[in-house]
Design a protein around this motif. Structure first.
Motif, PDB file in Angstrom:
ATOM      1  N   ALA A 608       0.966  -1.099   0.125  1.00  0.00           N
ATOM      2  CA  ALA A 608       0.006  -0.023   0.008  1.00  0.00           C
ATOM      3  C   ALA A 608       0.963   1.454   0.093  1.00  0.00           C
ATOM      4  O   ALA A 608       1.518   1.399   0.898  1.00  0.00           O
ATOM      5  N   ALA A 609       1.092   1.794  -1.086  1.00  0.00           N
ATOM      6  CA  ALA A 609       1.790   2.763  -1.252  1.00  0.00           C
ATOM      7  C   ALA A 609       1.257   4.370  -1.352  1.00  0.00           C
ATOM      8  O   ALA A 609       0.348   4.549  -2.306  1.00  0.00           O
ATOM      9  N   VAL A 610       1.484   5.216  -0.832  1.00  0.00           N
ATOM     10  CA  VAL A 610       0.950   6.606  -0.944  1.00  0.00           C
ATOM     11  C   VAL A 610       2.046   7.270  -1.179  1.00  0.00           C
ATOM     12  O   VAL A 610       3.003   7.628  -0.711  1.00  0.00           O
ATOM     13  N   GLU A 611       1.604   8.251  -2.495  1.00  0.00           N
ATOM     14  CA  GLU A 611       2.538   9.202  -3.148  1.00  0.00           C
ATOM     15  C   GLU A 611       3.919   8.697  -3.253  1.00  0.00           C
ATOM     16  O   GLU A 611       5.069   9.349  -2.909  1.00  0.00           O
ATOM     17  N   ALA A 612       3.905   7.464  -3.744  1.00  0.00           N
ATOM     18  CA  ALA A 612       5.226   6.821  -3.996  1.00  0.00           C
ATOM     19  C   ALA A 612       5.530   6.056  -5.311  1.00  0.00           C
ATOM     20  O   ALA A 612       4.697   5.868  -5.831  1.00  0.00           O
ATOM     21  N   VAL A 613       6.915   6.319  -5.821  1.00  0.00           N
ATOM     22  CA  VAL A 613       7.198   5.760  -7.017  1.00  0.00           C
ATOM     23  C   VAL A 613       7.608   4.161  -6.703  1.00  0.00           C
ATOM     24  O   VAL A 613       8.445   4.347  -5.789  1.00  0.00           O
ATOM     25  N   MET A 614       7.432   3.395  -7.844  1.00  0.00           N
ATOM     26  CA  MET A 614       8.026   2.108  -7.656  1.00  0.00           C
ATOM     27  C   MET A 614       9.330   2.302  -8.353  1.00  0.00           C
ATOM     28  O   MET A 614       9.478   2.913  -9.424  1.00  0.00           O
ATOM     29  N   ARG A 615      10.429   1.683  -7.764  1.00  0.00           N
ATOM     30  CA  ARG A 615      11.907   1.504  -8.401  1.00  0.00           C
ATOM     31  C   ARG A 615      12.101  -0.027  -8.631  1.00  0.00           C
ATOM     32  O   ARG A 615      11.402  -0.913  -7.759  1.00  0.00           O
ATOM     33  N   GLY A 616      12.683  -0.380  -9.861  1.00  0.00           N
ATOM     34  CA  GLY A 616      13.300  -1.230 -10.053  1.00  0.00           C
ATOM     35  C   GLY A 616      12.313  -2.321 -10.889  1.00  0.00           C
ATOM     36  O   GLY A 616      11.167  -1.737 -11.123  1.00  0.00           O
ATOM     37  N   ARG A 617      12.494  -3.490 -11.190  1.00  0.00           N
ATOM     38  CA  ARG A 617      11.718  -3.917 -12.179  1.00  0.00           C
ATOM     39  C   ARG A 617      10.856  -4.975 -11.255  1.00  0.00           C
ATOM     40  O   ARG A 617      11.288  -5.686 -10.133  1.00  0.00           O
ATOM     41  N   PRO A 618       9.519  -5.066 -11.388  1.00  0.00           N
ATOM     42  CA  PRO A 618       8.778  -5.990 -10.307  1.00  0.00           C
ATOM     43  C   PRO A 618       8.940  -7.382 -10.785  1.00  0.00           C
ATOM     44  O   PRO A 618       9.119  -7.582 -11.929  1.00  0.00           O
ATOM     45  N   ALA A 628      -1.590  -8.082  -3.705  1.00  0.00           N
ATOM     46  CA  ALA A 628      -2.305  -6.977  -4.346  1.00  0.00           C
ATOM     47  C   ALA A 628      -1.431  -5.657  -3.898  1.00  0.00           C
ATOM     48  O   ALA A 628      -0.615  -5.482  -3.281  1.00  0.00           O
ATOM     49  N   VAL A 629      -1.879  -4.688  -4.764  1.00  0.00           N
ATOM     50  CA  VAL A 629      -1.360  -3.407  -4.808  1.00  0.00           C
ATOM     51  C   VAL A 629      -2.419  -2.269  -4.713  1.00  0.00           C
ATOM     52  O   VAL A 629      -3.387  -2.271  -5.162  1.00  0.00           O
ATOM     53  N   TYR A 630      -1.956  -1.322  -3.706  1.00  0.00           N
ATOM     54  CA  TYR A 630      -2.991  -0.454  -3.470  1.00  0.00           C
ATOM     55  C   TYR A 630      -1.887   0.978  -3.776  1.00  0.00           C
ATOM     56  O   TYR A 630      -0.964   1.159  -3.234  1.00  0.00           O
ATOM     57  N   ILE A 631      -2.465   1.783  -4.651  1.00  0.00           N
ATOM     58  CA  ILE A 631      -1.518   2.880  -4.739  1.00  0.00           C
ATOM     59  C   ILE A 631      -2.393   4.321  -4.686  1.00  0.00           C
ATOM     60  O   ILE A 631      -3.489   4.335  -5.230  1.00  0.00           O
ATOM     61  N   ALA A 632      -2.213   5.268  -3.700  1.00  0.00           N
ATOM     62  CA  ALA A 632      -2.949   6.412  -3.741  1.00  0.00           C
ATOM     63  C   ALA A 632      -2.109   7.718  -4.013  1.00  0.00           C
ATOM     64  O   ALA A 632      -0.867   7.461  -3.951  1.00  0.00           O
ATOM     65  N   ARG A 633      -2.540   8.423  -4.783  1.00  0.00           N
ATOM     66  CA  ARG A 633      -1.937   9.608  -5.612  1.00  0.00           C
ATOM     67  C   ARG A 633      -2.646  10.685  -5.623  1.00  0.00           C
ATOM     68  O   ARG A 633      -3.811  10.937  -5.968  1.00  0.00           O
ATOM     69  N   ALA A 634      -1.917  12.006  -5.576  1.00  0.00           N
ATOM     70  CA  ALA A 634      -2.624  13.102  -5.951  1.00  0.00           C
ATOM     71  C   ALA A 634      -2.455  13.312  -7.268  1.00  0.00           C
ATOM     72  O   ALA A 634      -1.372  13.268  -8.002  1.00  0.00           O
ATOM     73  N   GLU A 635      -3.385  14.538  -7.765  1.00  0.00           N
ATOM     74  CA  GLU A 635      -3.336  14.759  -9.353  1.00  0.00           C
ATOM     75  C   GLU A 635      -2.145  15.804  -9.316  1.00  0.00           C
ATOM     76  O   GLU A 635      -1.752  15.711 -10.693  1.00  0.00           O
ATOM     77  N   LYS A 636      -1.781  16.552  -8.749  1.00  0.00           N
ATOM     78  CA  LYS A 636      -0.867  17.491  -8.734  1.00  0.00           C
ATOM     79  C   LYS A 636       0.617  17.280  -8.050  1.00  0.00           C
ATOM     80  O   LYS A 636       1.359  17.968  -7.889  1.00  0.00           O
ATOM     81  N   SER A 637       0.611  15.851  -8.107  1.00  0.00           N
ATOM     82  CA  SER A 637       1.698  15.428  -7.632  1.00  0.00           C
ATOM     83  C   SER A 637       3.070  15.677  -8.470  1.00  0.00           C
ATOM     84  O   SER A 637       2.975  15.376  -9.630  1.00  0.00           O
ATOM     85  N   ARG A 638       4.224  15.754  -7.887  1.00  0.00           N
ATOM     86  CA  ARG A 638       5.465  15.855  -8.424  1.00  0.00           C
ATOM     87  C   ARG A 638       5.826  14.688  -9.520  1.00  0.00           C
ATOM     88  O   ARG A 638       6.415  14.350 -10.282  1.00  0.00           O
ATOM     89  N   PHE A 639       5.104  13.628  -8.595  1.00  0.00           N
ATOM     90  CA  PHE A 639       5.571  12.335  -9.139  1.00  0.00           C
ATOM     91  C   PHE A 639       4.373  11.682  -9.796  1.00  0.00           C
ATOM     92  O   PHE A 639       4.289  10.554 -10.195  1.00  0.00           O
ATOM     93  N   LYS A 641       3.318  11.470 -13.025  1.00  0.00           N
ATOM     94  CA  LYS A 641       3.780  10.680 -14.326  1.00  0.00           C
ATOM     95  C   LYS A 641       4.151   9.340 -13.843  1.00  0.00           C
ATOM     96  O   LYS A 641       3.922   8.394 -14.059  1.00  0.00           O
ATOM     97  N   PRO A 642       5.535   9.436 -12.949  1.00  0.00           N
ATOM     98  CA  PRO A 642       6.163   8.056 -12.680  1.00  0.00           C
ATOM     99  C   PRO A 642       5.203   7.158 -11.988  1.00  0.00           C
ATOM    100  O   PRO A 642       5.239   6.042 -12.073  1.00  0.00           O
ATOM    101  N   ILE A 643       4.396   7.625 -11.006  1.00  0.00           N
ATOM    102  CA  ILE A 643       3.210   6.879 -10.043  1.00  0.00           C
ATOM    103  C   ILE A 643       2.425   6.286 -11.315  1.00  0.00           C
ATOM    104  O   ILE A 643       2.343   5.010 -11.060  1.00  0.00           O
ATOM    105  N   LYS A 644       2.061   6.865 -12.124  1.00  0.00           N
ATOM    106  CA  LYS A 644       1.073   6.429 -13.186  1.00  0.00           C
ATOM    107  C   LYS A 644       1.796   5.300 -13.882  1.00  0.00           C
ATOM    108  O   LYS A 644       1.279   4.162 -14.358  1.00  0.00           O
ATOM    109  N   ARG A 645       3.133   5.264 -14.242  1.00  0.00           N
ATOM    110  CA  ARG A 645       3.815   4.401 -14.877  1.00  0.00           C
ATOM    111  C   ARG A 645       3.869   3.256 -14.080  1.00  0.00           C
ATOM    112  O   ARG A 645       3.934   1.981 -14.400  1.00  0.00           O
ATOM    113  N   SER A 646       4.223   3.392 -12.727  1.00  0.00           N
ATOM    114  CA  SER A 646       4.355   2.288 -12.048  1.00  0.00           C
ATOM    115  C   SER A 646       2.999   1.260 -11.940  1.00  0.00           C
ATOM    116  O   SER A 646       2.967   0.265 -12.064  1.00  0.00           O
ATOM    117  N   ALA A 647       1.988   2.272 -11.887  1.00  0.00           N
ATOM    118  CA  ALA A 647       0.646   1.381 -11.782  1.00  0.00           C
ATOM    119  C   ALA A 647       0.368   0.589 -13.096  1.00  0.00           C
ATOM    120  O   ALA A 647       0.150  -0.501 -13.313  1.00  0.00           O
TER     121      ALA A 647
END
Lengths: 687, 361
Positions: A608-618, A628-639, A641-647
């Motif tokens: 369960a990752a909040v405002e966090a970018v995944m690193r490395g290869r899953p 199971a993966v839970y991803i919470a993110r804000a629309e105007k987050s600095r991250f 784009k990379p969070i979207k890519r992680s998901a």
């Protein structure tokens, strides 16, 4: 007596003027005179020694003879060692500045075939040039890449055959023999050399030989040669733990250098020359047990569509032989499969009960990502061993369609009795959505058969409060909570601090889930953290485990081991529900949560990752290890784009990914969202 | 004997192979002599150690070590070392191998070569005679002596490392690759010698002859690796002798190649490159202006420029940088890849450009 050092130039049948032609091959010896001289002086040294001359004089001679021999060896291979230049390409590769400098290649075919290290082309240059030792520049084409051994094959047009290095047979290699790493990066007119010994054979899952000579971008792609100038292997950066073109670069000049054995390169050449990219061969097997080196090689699961399944292998089979080699440990399976390419055929012998079966399988380059099947129920967490009682039925699920209701008991699956919750999760989990299953259910003492087609695991957040998962306690075993303020934990080798809270009314027969809280940079106050989590822990029977990073400002990847050890400690003190172990973190802690989960696939069931970018290869999604993966993110987050890519990357691998929007501004979860996350955790044992 | 081949197209070899017996004799000899060889190195080390000193000076903060190494080059206490911030103080001390610590004076330095000479007050010291220094070639087996990482404390002898000269190479191969004023040849080494404290140490042949002085830490920006190297004594001897005899006149810093007042640029030749959108955009020709020098010479769209003169240009930026050094009026030689062919053009913005002269196969 023939010459000590000779240089062989192998040519195809070409009637080049001035060269002797014999039976389709042309050969020529180069430094004959010099080597004869060397041999003569060697023999005189031998005489000097036997006459017991002052050792220092004799040994000086030997040193100078050795020097001559080392140089002659390099000179012998030198005509086949070329310089490579690249144009354009990326400036950074995997976050590291990538040099533009010349690199090295080795001629392996007189018609202009040159092998080199994939590292040299990691920046994906627009154009490649080869410079021959005489200074000629030739545009080169990249013919094919060997992704398993990190080699590339280049081709240049030639008007006369190129000299080719001679191969040192694998059978003659001995650990401890001289090994010289040769590159052509500093000077075009002279190769650069680094002297050492052969340190090991059969390294990195059987793919490489190892040397203590200085291996670096100064010679990646060049040959590792023996004292006779014969090619032992082609120098490449490699890492036993990571893949990728840059992996192993961190060990440059460290005394740990790798080369792909020349014989293996030669074996791959025909396919590379045909333009075929080569990949590591995959079988699709998971082996049982946590330890590769002690565990017997018993298949725990095969992916539904994979070479192993197609060959008729199944869970429970014990692997005893691969291509005639006896196998006794799980690690040997990895080595034997690891050195083979996709497309290779492998004969595998297994024991199934008292049967000995031999099967052929063709290894694959890619495995279809696996997706876990889903009935649509939440089980009661009782310790009954005669079936699984239904706690909740998901709306619009296969279970609803089949008429299953809360309170029903699932008794058998496809005619096999259902023993308990975890067994049923494993069985349904190793089937993919779309599979038809037959269930037997018991309601008010009556048995009933239903058929259903499995769906996918749900990704919605639970909106409603769910029925309680535990049958009410008898009240006798309830232990009063002695540590209402939590406990402080310590692992001897680590300086890190850690806190834990065990829910009120903990009793061993109702195992707890575990939430590992990985804090954001700056650490946390235990009191504040506990105030938010205590009601949730008590309500959903969760242990809160909160380690602190050694440096409060950041987590380091190595600290995943500390988390692992903490989980072990908790697991040895309390009864833990293995279906609900969650790594949860905010910002850098969330990134750490991904890493922790990926490295502890055996134990952690959710991130369960909040405002966090995944690193490395899953990792791959595996039948036995749901995640199971839970991803919470804000629309105007600095991250954002990379969070979207992680998901997206995780979805592509078919992990169930639940997305939660935090609105516009980045922040941590509020009380309502945290309760919702706790409910999500409470549903992780869904079947 | 069966010869191993890479590809079938090599055919079968008819090389006369050496007899196995020869190889065995050869190995036997190497084995027999491995122990005495070590004895010779031991003798060499005993002779070299007293000629190496530890130097202490400025530094000692934020990763800047306050020590380095030096080589005694006269019996009366001249010390050859690397010119660095460590010497940037009035209080330099030199510790001899017998543990004596003496104040040292900076006699002079040649910033062009990054070498300096110190003087201590002493007599009858063991030393290296620079006029007897040897020149080495690739493959030479060598020993490096230095107080690398400052591990030798007090009177302890400095650390010795054994290795090989990887190649003799030039540091001036390309602009901006190495951040050092020195532009001559160096001995690149295959051992990790150039770490903090090692600068000023000695590189000697196995027989004990001085060959080079270990240089300061240097990064190779071509492939982002640390370079291990030594300056050949024959390249620095003249400067060192001049400093010793007081004749040294500080030469100007190495002359930067001057840029012309008005430089050439692709537009002046009628070349329009592809938009430079990447850090390393390959210098492809996008368009050639009709009637321009490039058009008359026969340059075409999609040609990839790879050389300006003899320098490899790996991106649009690198080409622009190279052209800054070419006068607007001067001809420029550009080599391009077209298909699988290399073509060379000599272009001149003001005068008439010549069509492709030389083609590579």
């Amino acid at each position: 007596m023939t010459t000590m050092i000779r240089c062989k130039l192998g040519f195809p049948s070409l009637n080049a003027p001035g060269l002797r032609s014999r039976g389709g091959a042309l050969t020529r010896n180069i430094p004959r005179d010099r080597s004869r001289g060397a041999l003569k002086s060697l023999l005189s040294v031998f005489v000097a020694f036997s006459l017991l001359t002052a050792p220092s004089v004799a040994s000086d001679d030997v040193e100078s003879q050795l020097q001559t021999a080392l140089r002659a060896a390099v000179e012998r291979v030198a005509p086949a060692v070329v310089q490579i230049e690249t144009l354009g390409g990326l400036e950074h590769v995997d976050g590291k500045l990538f040099g533009t400098g010349p690199t090295t290649g080795l001629v392996v075919g007189p018609k202009g075939y040159i092998i080199s290290s994939a590292f040299n082309f990691a920046a994906q240059p627009a154009s490649i040039l080869v410079r021959l030792p005489d200074g000629t520049r030739k545009p080169a084409k990249l013919v094919a890449t060997d992704h398993a051994r990190m080699l590339v094959l280049l081709k240049i047009d030639v008007d006369k055959p190129l000299p080719v290095g001679e191969i040192a047979p694998r059978g003659e290699m001995r650990v401890g023999q001289w090994a010289i790493a040769v590159g052509r990066t500093f000077q075009l007119d002279r190769p650069n050399m680094a002297v050492g010994i052969l340190s090991a054979l059969d390294r990195v899952w059987g793919k490489a030989i190892q040397t203590d000579a200085a291996v670096s971008p100064n010679n990646y792609g060049g040959p590792l040669i023996d004292i006779h100038g014969r090619v032992l292997g082609v120098l490449v950066p490699l890492s036993p733990k990571a893949t990728g073109r840059m992996a192993g670069m961190e060990w440059y000049d460290s005394g740990i250098g790798f080369a792909i054995p020349a014989e293996d390169v030669r074996r791959a050449l025909p396919r590379l020359i045909n333009g075929e990219d080569l990949y590591r061969g995959l079988a699709g097997i998971s082996l049982k047990g946590p330890n590769l080196y002690t565990g017997r090689p018993i298949i725990a699961a095969c992916l539904p569509k994979c070479p192993a399944t197609e060959a008729g292998l199944q869970a429970g089979d014990e692997i005893v032989e691969i291509d005639g080699r006896p196998i006794t440990r799980a690690a040997e399976v990895n080595t034997e499969i690891g050195r083979r390419y996709a497309g290779d055929k492998v004969s595998i012998t297994v024991l199934r009960g008292d049967q000995r079966l031999q099967r052929e399988m063709q290894l694959a380059a890619k495995l279809e990502p696996f997706r876990h099947g889903f009935l649509g129920v939440l089980p009661m967490r009782s310790d009954a061993r005669d079936g699984v009682a239904v706690r909740y039925v998901y709306p619009k699920s296969p279970a609803t369609a089949a008429g299953i209701e809360a309170g029903d008991v699932l008794v058998s699956l496809d005619e096999e009795p259902i023993v308990d919750r975890i067994g049923l999760i494993e069985k349904i989990g190793s089937l993919e959505p779309g599979t038809e299953v037959r269930l037997e259910i018991r309601r008010n003492g009556a048995l009933r058969q239903v058929k259903m087609v499995l769906a996918q695991l749900p990704i919605d957040l639970p909106s409603e409060e769910l029925p309680v998962a535990q049958p009410p306690s008898a009240g006798l075993n309830t232990r009063s909570q002695p540590e209402a303020a939590g406990l402080q934990l310590k692992i001897p080798e680590y300086s890190n601090e850690a806190w834990a809270y065990v829910p009120e009314g903990y009793r061993p027969e109702a195992p707890c889930g575990v939430v590992v809280w990985l804090h954001a940079p700056g650490g946390f106050e235990w009191k504040d953290l506990l105030a938010r989590w205590k009601p949730l822990c008590d309500r959903y029977n969760l242990i809160l485990l909160a380690p602190k990073s050694a440096d409060p400002a950041r987590w380091t990847p190595g600290e995943t081991e500390f988390v692992d050890r903490l989980l072990d400690q908790i697991g040895s003190t309390y009864q833990v529900d293995t279906t609900r172990i969650v790594a949860h973190g905010y910002e850098g802690g969330g990134t750490m949560a991904f890493l922790t989960a990926f490295r502890n696939r055996d134990s952690i069931r959710a991130v369960a990752a909040v405002e966090a970018v995944m690193r490395g290869r899953p990792p791959h999604n595996e039948p036995l290890h749901r995640l199971a993966v839970y991803i919470a993110r804000a629309e105007k987050s600095r991250f954002a784009k990379p969070i979207k890519r992680s998901a997206a990357a995780l979805k592509k691998l078919k992990f169930p990914v639940t997305l939660k929007s935090l609105g516009e501004t980045p922040r941590y979860l509020n009380d309502q969202e945290l309760s919702q996350l706790a409910r999500w955790i409470d549903m992780l044992d869904r079947i | 004997m069966n010869i191993e081949h890479w590809t079938l197209d090599i055919g079968h070899s008819l090389v006369p192979t050496r007899s196995v017996g020869t190889r065995k004799v050869y190995l036997l000899i190497l084995l027999l002599f491995s122990a005495p060889a070590a004895a010779a190195i031991v003798d060499t080390i005993d002779r070299v150690h007293p000629k190496i000193v530890k130097i202490y000076g400025a530094g000692g903060f934020s990763g800047m070590e306050s020590y380095q190494s030096g080589i005694l080059i006269s019996p009366e206490g001249h010390v050859l070392t690397a010119f660095s911030y460590v010497l940037d103080t009035d209080y330099i001390s030199v510790m001899l191998s017998d543990g004596r610590e003496l104040d040292a004076k900076l006699l002079g330095a040649d910033p062009r070569l990054d070498v300096a000479v110190l003087k201590i007050e002493a007599e009858g010291l063991p030393y290296f005679d620079l006029s007897k220094a040897v020149k080495l070639e690739a493959g030479a087996r060598v020993l490096a002596f230095s107080n690398v990482f400052g591990v030798a404390l007090g009177g302890e002898p400095v650390s010795v490392q054994k290795g090989t000269v990887a190649v003799v190479t030039q540091l001036d191969a390309r602009r901006g690759v190495f951040e050092t004023p020195y532009r001559g040849s160096v001995y690149a080494l295959d051992m990790t010698t150039n770490n903090p404290g090692a600068a000023g140490g000695a590189l000697v042949a196995f027989g004990g002859e001085l060959a080079g002085m270990l240089g300061k830490e240097l990064r190779n920006s071509l492939n982002n690796t640390w370079l291990n190297y030594a300056l050949p004594i024959d390249k620095i001897r003249q400067s060192v002798e001049d400093i010793r005899s007081g004749k040294f006149v500080a030469r100007r810093d190495p002359e930067e190649v001057k840029k012309p007042l008005r430089s050439l640029d692709p537009a002046a030749l009628g070349i329009v490159l592809v938009p430079d959108v990447l850090e390393r955009t390959p210098p492809y020709v996008d368009r050639v202006l009709p009637g321009s020098p490039a058009a008359r010479a026969g340059m075409k769209p999609d040609d990839l420029i790879i050389l300006s003169g003899d320098r490899l240009v790996q991106s649009c930026k690198a080409l622009a940088k190279e052209m800054e050094f070419v006068d607007y009026e001067d001809p420029i030689r550009l080599t391009v890849i077209r298909g699988q062919e290399l073509l060379e053009f000599t272009l001149r913005s003001a005068g008439e450009s010549k069509p492709s002269k030389r083609t590579y196969p």
